[in-house]
Design a protein around this motif. Sequence first.
Motif, PDB file in Angstrom:
ATOM      1  N   VAL A 286      22.085  29.886  51.604  1.00  6.73           N
ATOM      2  CA  VAL A 286      22.014  30.491  50.266  1.00  6.73           C
ATOM      3  C   VAL A 286      20.558  30.847  49.996  1.00  6.73           C
ATOM      4  CG1 VAL A 286      22.422  30.181  47.796  1.00  6.73           C
ATOM      5  CG2 VAL A 286      23.986  29.154  49.458  1.00  6.73           C
ATOM      6  N   PRO A 287      20.256  32.101  49.633  1.00  5.73           N
ATOM      7  CA  PRO A 287      18.863  32.488  49.372  1.00  5.73           C
ATOM      8  C   PRO A 287      18.264  31.693  48.217  1.00  5.73           C
ATOM      9  CG  PRO A 287      20.255  34.424  49.642  1.00  5.73           C
ATOM     10  CD  PRO A 287      21.170  33.247  49.566  1.00  5.73           C
ATOM     11  N   LEU A 288      16.935  31.628  48.233  1.00  7.03           N
ATOM     12  CA  LEU A 288      16.235  30.882  47.186  1.00  7.03           C
ATOM     13  C   LEU A 288      16.502  31.465  45.810  1.00  7.03           C
ATOM     14  CD1 LEU A 288      14.215  28.657  46.431  1.00  7.03           C
ATOM     15  CD2 LEU A 288      12.376  30.312  46.839  1.00  7.03           C
ATOM     16  N   GLY A 289      16.579  32.788  45.727  1.00  9.21           N
ATOM     17  CA  GLY A 289      16.857  33.412  44.437  1.00  9.21           C
ATOM     18  C   GLY A 289      18.198  33.017  43.860  1.00  9.21           C
ATOM     19  N   VAL A 290      19.204  32.866  44.747  1.00  8.57           N
ATOM     20  CA  VAL A 290      20.528  32.448  44.277  1.00  8.57           C
ATOM     21  C   VAL A 290      20.476  31.001  43.781  1.00  8.57           C
ATOM     22  CG1 VAL A 290      22.936  32.107  44.945  1.00  8.57           C
ATOM     23  CG2 VAL A 290      21.668  34.083  45.801  1.00  8.57           C
ATOM     24  N   TRP A 291      19.722  30.147  44.523  1.00 11.35           N
ATOM     25  CA  TRP A 291      19.552  28.773  44.065  1.00 11.35           C
ATOM     26  C   TRP A 291      18.894  28.737  42.692  1.00 11.35           C
ATOM     27  CZ3 TRP A 291      22.199  24.916  45.589  1.00 11.35           C
ATOM     28  CH2 TRP A 291      22.617  24.791  46.926  1.00 11.35           C
ATOM     29  N   ALA A 292      17.911  29.594  42.470  1.00 10.13           N
ATOM     30  CA  ALA A 292      17.246  29.635  41.166  1.00 10.13           C
ATOM     31  C   ALA A 292      18.230  29.995  40.055  1.00 10.13           C
ATOM     32  CB  ALA A 292      16.086  30.621  41.197  1.00 10.13           C
ATOM     33  N   ILE A 293      19.121  30.957  40.333  1.00 13.62           N
ATOM     34  CA  ILE A 293      20.123  31.339  39.336  1.00 13.62           C
ATOM     35  C   ILE A 293      21.085  30.192  39.079  1.00 13.62           C
ATOM     36  CG2 ILE A 293      22.142  32.818  38.969  1.00 13.62           C
ATOM     37  CD1 ILE A 293      19.589  34.173  38.278  1.00 13.62           C
ATOM     38  N   ILE A 294      21.471  29.486  40.150  1.00 12.13           N
ATOM     39  CA  ILE A 294      22.397  28.360  39.982  1.00 12.13           C
ATOM     40  C   ILE A 294      21.765  27.274  39.111  1.00 12.13           C
ATOM     41  CG2 ILE A 294      23.564  26.489  41.199  1.00 12.13           C
ATOM     42  CD1 ILE A 294      23.960  28.430  43.535  1.00 12.13           C
ATOM     43  N   VAL A 295      20.491  26.942  39.419  1.00 15.78           N
ATOM     44  CA  VAL A 295      19.803  25.932  38.617  1.00 15.78           C
ATOM     45  C   VAL A 295      19.693  26.379  37.167  1.00 15.78           C
ATOM     46  CG1 VAL A 295      17.611  24.749  38.280  1.00 15.78           C
ATOM     47  CG2 VAL A 295      18.544  24.999  40.585  1.00 15.78           C
ATOM     48  N   LEU A 296      19.376  27.666  36.958  1.00 11.69           N
ATOM     49  CA  LEU A 296      19.254  28.184  35.596  1.00 11.69           C
ATOM     50  C   LEU A 296      20.590  28.113  34.861  1.00 11.69           C
ATOM     51  CD1 LEU A 296      17.370  29.544  33.541  1.00 11.69           C
ATOM     52  CD2 LEU A 296      18.086  31.749  34.458  1.00 11.69           C
ATOM     53  N   LEU A 297      21.686  28.429  35.561  1.00  2.50           N
ATOM     54  CA  LEU A 297      23.001  28.360  34.925  1.00  2.50           C
ATOM     55  C   LEU A 297      23.380  26.912  34.614  1.00  2.50           C
ATOM     56  CD1 LEU A 297      25.000  31.012  37.001  1.00  2.50           C
ATOM     57  CD2 LEU A 297      24.119  31.231  34.679  1.00  2.50           C
ATOM     58  N   VAL A 298      23.030  25.980  35.507  1.00  2.00           N
ATOM     59  CA  VAL A 298      23.319  24.569  35.238  1.00  2.00           C
ATOM     60  C   VAL A 298      22.550  24.095  34.008  1.00  2.00           C
ATOM     61  CG1 VAL A 298      23.032  22.227  36.115  1.00  2.00           C
ATOM     62  CG2 VAL A 298      23.908  24.019  37.615  1.00  2.00           C
ATOM     63  N   ILE A 299      21.263  24.473  33.916  1.00  2.00           N
ATOM     64  CA  ILE A 299      20.466  24.083  32.752  1.00  2.00           C
ATOM     65  C   ILE A 299      21.034  24.700  31.483  1.00  2.00           C
ATOM     66  CG2 ILE A 299      18.187  24.276  31.682  1.00  2.00           C
ATOM     67  CD1 ILE A 299      16.979  24.112  34.471  1.00  2.00           C
ATOM     68  N   ALA A 300      21.449  25.978  31.590  1.00  2.00           N
ATOM     69  CA  ALA A 300      22.042  26.628  30.414  1.00  2.00           C
ATOM     70  C   ALA A 300      23.333  25.938  30.004  1.00  2.00           C
ATOM     71  CB  ALA A 300      22.299  28.104  30.719  1.00  2.00           C
ATOM     72  N   GLY A 301      24.156  25.525  31.018  1.00  2.00           N
ATOM     73  CA  GLY A 301      25.382  24.810  30.694  1.00  2.00           C
ATOM     74  C   GLY A 301      25.106  23.469  30.036  1.00  2.00           C
ATOM     75  N   LEU A 302      24.104  22.746  30.577  1.00  2.00           N
ATOM     76  CA  LEU A 302      23.727  21.479  29.951  1.00  2.00           C
ATOM     77  C   LEU A 302      23.221  21.694  28.535  1.00  2.00           C
ATOM     78  CD1 LEU A 302      21.934  19.684  32.928  1.00  2.00           C
ATOM     79  CD2 LEU A 302      24.185  19.170  31.983  1.00  2.00           C
TER      80      LEU A 302
END
Length: 597
Positions: free
Chosen positions: A333-349
Motif C-alpha cells: 500500500v503506498p504511503l499516500g494511501v496510508w496517510a489517507i487511511i490514518v486521516l480517515l481513522v482520526i476523522a472517524g474518532l
Amino acid sequence: MLRTWAGRLFIISAALKLIVALLRLWGELPQLITLLSSAATIGLVVSVSVFVSRLVVLMKRRLLWRVRRKLILSYIFIGVVPSLLIVIFFLLGGVLIFMNVSAYLFKDGYDATADDVKVSTASAASEMSRAPESAAQSLGRTHRNAAAKYPVISFVYIPVPGSGRGALADRVAVGSWEHLPAPATIPAWLTRSGWNGTIAVPSLDGPGEVELVNRAAAPVFVDKVLAGYVVGDLPINDEMIQKLQEETGVRAGVAAVFIEKADRAVVGDANGGGADDDKSGTWATLFGRSVIFLDYFDWNTKALGQVSISLSYRPGELYRRLSDAQKIVFANVPLGVWAIIVLLVIAGLFLIIEIVALSMGLALARSITSSIHELFMGTERVRHGDFAHRIEVQSNDQLGELAGSFNQMTGSIEGLLQTAAEKKRLEEELRIARVIQMSLLPRGPLDVPGLGITALCVPAREVGGDYYDFFRLSGDRLGVLIADVSGKGTSAALYMAELKGLVLALSQRYDSPRELLIEVNRIISEHLDSRSFITMTYAVIDLPAGVMTFCRAGHTPLIFLPGPSSMLPSARVLTPNGMVLGLRIDGAAEKFTELLE
C-alpha cells in the motif's frame, strides 16, 4: 395596535400610504403630499422595526426561559459550533489546496504542450536552414514526428518578402489547419528571435467563448540572412483536452474571454462547460471545480488579453497523482494511501468523540434540568399551599442534596404551620378562658352605702391566678375576698375558679373568716398540686356596725389609712399571722389552724 405608540404610528402611516395611493390614481401629486408619503414610509419602517425588535425579545425570552434550552444552546455554542467551524475551515482549506493544485497541474501540462510546439517549430526551422533545397521535406518530416504525439498539430513556412530564394521562396503548409486558415504573412511585431505563446480563436459555441491555440514562430536563416518563419499551431480542442486530462487528471472546460486586448472587460462564462457540466449545482462539486486564467495574444497586433478556463477534477485522482511521487510502499500500500487511511481513522474518532460528547452533554443537561424542573414544580406546589409535596431524589449529587434539603424545608414549614395553627388554636382558647376568667370577677360599680370600693385586675398572661370578689352575706353584711394562686397560666386560673366556688359556698355556712379559711384549707389541700399554694385574705364587713373582721392566710398585709377627722394615728400596716393555703406537708393543717388569727 391601539395601546402602544408603535401600533398607532403603524395605523396612521398605513392610512396615509393608502390615501396617497388613491390620490395617485387622479394624477400628479403636490409636493406636500409627496412629503407626507415619505414621512408615512419612515413611520412604517420605524413601527415595523419596533414590532420586529419586540418579537425578537419575546422569542428570546420564550426560547431561553427553560434552563434546559439554555444549557443545550450553551453546549452547542461551546462544543458543536467550534467543531463545525474547524471542519468548515479544513474543508475550505482543502478546497483551496485542490483548486491550486489542479490549476498548477493543468498549467504544467499546458505549458508542456506549448514547449513541445516551440521545440518542434524550432527543429523544423533549423533543418530548413541547414538544407534549404529540401525545405518542404524537412517540414513534412517534422510534422509527422510531432503528429505522432499531437495529431492536430499544423505547421506553415512563410517566406519573408524579397529575401526568399530557391525552395525557401514559396509558402509551405502541412497539417489539417482546421481550427483557422494558415497565416499567409508575418506580423510586423515579430522579431528575428522568434516567438511562442497562446492565441485565441473565436468559438461558435457562444459569445465571449474562444478556442485556445498554442503557436510558435521560429526564424529560418540562410547564410545568416532571414529567409522566413516556420509557424506551428497546436489547437486545444476536445482531443487535446482529453489528452491533457489523461496526463494531468484535470479536465478543461470552455475558455471564456475575461480581459480582451488588455483594455476592456468582456462578460463571459468563466465557469465553462465540458463533460462534467452535469455535476454543477451539487454540493459535491465544491471539491471538483476550479478556474485558471491564461494570457493570450492577438497575432496581428500582439495585444495582450486574458481568458478564464473552468477546470474539473476528481480529488481522489488528484491525490493519487501527488502521492505517486513518493515510491514508499508498506504492505503493498503506498504511503499516500496510508496517510489517507490514518486521516480517515482520526476523522472517524473525532466524529465518534463529538457524538459521544454531544450525547453526554444532552444527558447531563437533561439530568440537571430535570432536577431543576422538579424543584420548580415543588416550589409552585408550595406556593399554592401544598406543603405535603415531596421531591423524588434521583441522584446522589449536589442537586440530589438540594432536593433533599427542599424536602426537609417543606417538612419544617409544614411542621411550623401546624405549630402555628395549634398555637393560634391555643391562643383562641386562652382568649376565651381570659374572657371567662374576667367574667368571674365583679363587674360594674358596686353600690354599697357608706363604702367606696375600687378594684382592678390585669393578669400578666392571658389567664392567671389573681382573684378578688365582693359578695353580700346574711344580716346586711359584705364579704370581701382577695387571693392569689402561685404560678401563672391556666393551672392557676383553674385553681382560682375552684377557689371562687368553694368560698362562695362556704361563706353561707361560716360567719367567721377564720373558720371559713380553715375549712377552705382542709378541702383545697386535697386537690391542690404539691408545687402550688394559695395566699388569701378574707374579710367580713358589718355594714350597720361599721366593723370589718378579716383573716389573713399568707397574703400581702393590709394598709389601714384613717380619715382626716379620725382621732386615730397615721396609716398602719395590718399583718395578722397566717399561713398559706394548700400546703401538702405533714402537720400542715394543724399548723395552719394554729397560726391563723
